[in-house]
Design a protein around this motif. Structure first.
Motif, PDB file in Angstrom:
ATOM      1  N   GLN A 186      -6.828  -0.860  -4.732  1.00  0.00           N
ATOM      2  CA  GLN A 186      -5.550  -1.571  -4.858  1.00  0.00           C
ATOM      3  C   GLN A 186      -5.639  -2.954  -4.223  1.00  0.00           C
ATOM      4  O   GLN A 186      -5.096  -3.931  -4.761  1.00  0.00           O
ATOM      5  N   TRP A 187      -6.324  -3.059  -3.096  1.00  0.00           N
ATOM      6  CA  TRP A 187      -6.536  -4.353  -2.455  1.00  0.00           C
ATOM      7  C   TRP A 187      -7.351  -5.279  -3.360  1.00  0.00           C
ATOM      8  O   TRP A 187      -7.050  -6.464  -3.508  1.00  0.00           O
TER       9      TRP A 187
ATOM     10  N   ALA B  36      -1.678   4.075   2.491  1.00  0.00           N
ATOM     11  CA  ALA B  36      -2.408   3.662   3.690  1.00  0.00           C
ATOM     12  C   ALA B  36      -2.316   4.683   4.814  1.00  0.00           C
ATOM     13  O   ALA B  36      -3.165   4.697   5.716  1.00  0.00           O
TER      14      ALA B  36
ATOM     15  N   PHE C  29       0.830  -1.201   0.000  1.00  0.00           N
ATOM     16  CA  PHE C  29       0.000   0.000   0.000  1.00  0.00           C
ATOM     17  C   PHE C  29       0.870   1.258   0.000  1.00  0.00           C
ATOM     18  O   PHE C  29       1.628   1.488   0.941  1.00  0.00           O
TER      19      PHE C  29
ATOM     20  N   GLU D  60      -8.744   6.114   1.512  1.00  0.00           N
ATOM     21  CA  GLU D  60      -9.205   4.743   1.774  1.00  0.00           C
ATOM     22  C   GLU D  60      -9.812   4.100   0.539  1.00  0.00           C
ATOM     23  O   GLU D  60      -9.581   2.915   0.277  1.00  0.00           O
TER      24      GLU D  60
ATOM     25  N   ALA E 206      -1.744   0.080   7.145  1.00  0.00           N
ATOM     26  CA  ALA E 206      -2.926  -0.628   6.660  1.00  0.00           C
ATOM     27  C   ALA E 206      -3.493  -1.578   7.704  1.00  0.00           C
ATOM     28  O   ALA E 206      -4.714  -1.689   7.849  1.00  0.00           O
TER      29      ALA E 206
ATOM     30  N   ARG F 159      -9.107   4.588  -2.615  1.00  0.00           N
ATOM     31  CA  ARG F 159      -8.025   4.176  -3.516  1.00  0.00           C
ATOM     32  C   ARG F 159      -7.337   2.932  -2.981  1.00  0.00           C
ATOM     33  O   ARG F 159      -6.966   2.029  -3.748  1.00  0.00           O
ATOM     34  N   CYS F 160      -7.156   2.861  -1.665  1.00  0.00           N
ATOM     35  CA  CYS F 160      -6.542   1.675  -1.061  1.00  0.00           C
ATOM     36  C   CYS F 160      -7.417   0.443  -1.294  1.00  0.00           C
ATOM     37  O   CYS F 160      -6.905  -0.653  -1.561  1.00  0.00           O
TER      38      CYS F 160
END
Length: 380
Positions: free
Chosen positions: A182-183, A170, A167, A176, A211, A178-179
């Protein structure tokens, strides 16, 4: 070096490291593993000592930067999984196999040699395939992920131990969503890289300290705490509510070498960037940028003497700095000085020192820990 050996020492509280590991573990559901990140000589705390402390607290997986660090852990008797976060360089495959190390993989180069050596020794090497989900650092692009996973599956002696990413946002407020994207990108890659049902499935992991504290939905099978294990939060103050109690483990101690008085109008240190406005009592201390104490904090830094803060005057030198003790008449030569850590009721942390320098606690800990003799407190 006389200055470092005789006057200055970094003290590392191993019980604090263990308490931090347990604090991180308290935030996880049962069954989620922890990779204790001990790369960069355990952020300056000492690779072998820190890893042993975490192992005694329950860690069975360790993240190092290089093969050399992995070999050091094996020679110290560490039995857990050791993951090479920077991968394996050409010519290092034999050491990886011999020392049962698990490299991160982001390029097909060298995999055939790793396979050949593992098969020759009748062993298996677990590799962690890394996806670049937005960091722009190590990792394969999403379109190449399945191709590299298929290559690993075909090569004898190798097995896919993990699928991972990192991340980059993070610790950024407002990032959040965007995170989550990515997850989800990593999860999608995981779904198409799963091995046959009769082969152990790889671990899914992406969460660093920030994260794992902010995003329980991103814990996966394994989390990779780094700075939180050493007692510092990776998050800005607005997220203080999600951070468990952490104990800074490193402190930097020295002692006063000389006490002197200067008249008004007297310059202090190189360039006379500070000139006394009145009669000033100084403590001269053997700490400078050669000891990892940054020159760039000149004019802002403070030191603890007899439990009180004293401002440092003038430019920090290579092996010396000067503190204003005009308001501390009891300070004398030989007194302990604390540049990082606690003394009495006073405390100077790596976050504060980093703020003076315009950097982050990680850099401060790595620099100070690497450039001074270390003294370790007892393990629990």
């Amino acid at each position: 070096m006389r200055g470092a050996a005789s006057y200055n020492s970094v003290q590392v509280d191993l019980k604090a490291l263990q308490a931090n590991f347990k604090a991180v573990r308290s935030r996880l559901l049962p069954g989620i593993r922890i990779m204790a990140v001990v790369k960069a000589d355990a952020y300056g705390h000492g690779l072998e000592a820190a890893a042993e402390a975490f192992a005694r607290a329950g860690a069975d997986c360790f993240g190092v930067g290089t093969v050399e660090e992995g070999v050091r852990l094996r020679r110290a008797g560490l039995a857990g999984e050791v993951v090479l976060l920077l991968g394996v360089a050409p010519g290092e495959a034999a050491e990886v196999v011999e020392n049962r190390l698990s490299p991160v993989v982001f390029d097909p180069a060298g995999l055939a040699e790793l396979s050949r050596l593992a098969e020759r020794r009748a062993g298996m090497v677990g590799v962690h395939l890394k996806l670049d989900a937005g960091m722009g650092r190590f990792g394969v692009v999403p379109t190449d992920l399945t191709r590299l996973a298929a290559l690993i599956a075909r090569l004898p002696g190798l097995h896919l131990a993990g699928l991972m990413s990192h991340f980059p946002l993070a610790d950024v407020p407002g990032a959040e969503e965007r995170c989550r994207e990515q997850w989800q990108l990593l999860q999608a890659g995981y779904a198409v890289c799963l091995p046959p049902a009769d082969v152990p499935r790889p671990l899914l992991h992406m969460a660093n300290s920030a994260a794992l504290l902010r995003f329980p939905w991103a814990h996966g099978d394994l989390v990779r705490p780094g700075i939180s294990l050493y007692g510092y939060s990776p998050l800005p103050a607005e997220f203080a509510g999600v951070v468990p109690p952490l104990q800074p483990a490193m402190s930097l101690h020295s002692r006063v070498l000389q006490v002197k008085e200067l008249p008004a109008g007297h310059g202090v240190s190189y360039g006379h960037r500070y000139v006394t406005s009145g009669r000033t009592r100084l403590a001269v201390l053997p700490v400078g940028y050669a000891d990892g104490y940054p020159r760039g904090i000149s004019g802002r830094a403070e030191v603890l003497l007899r439990g009180h803060r004293a401002p440092l005057l003038g430019t920090i030198c290579m092996n010396a700095c000067m503190a204003d003790i005009s308001s501390l008449p009891l300070v004398q030569a030989g007194d302990e000085a604390v540049f990082l850590g606690r003394q009495g009721e006073g405390f100077i942390g790596a976050d504060e020192l980093a703020a003076w320098h315009g950097t982050i606690s990680y850099e401060i800990l790595c620099r100070i820990g690497a450039m001074n003799q270390r003294v370790y407190g007892p393990l629990s």
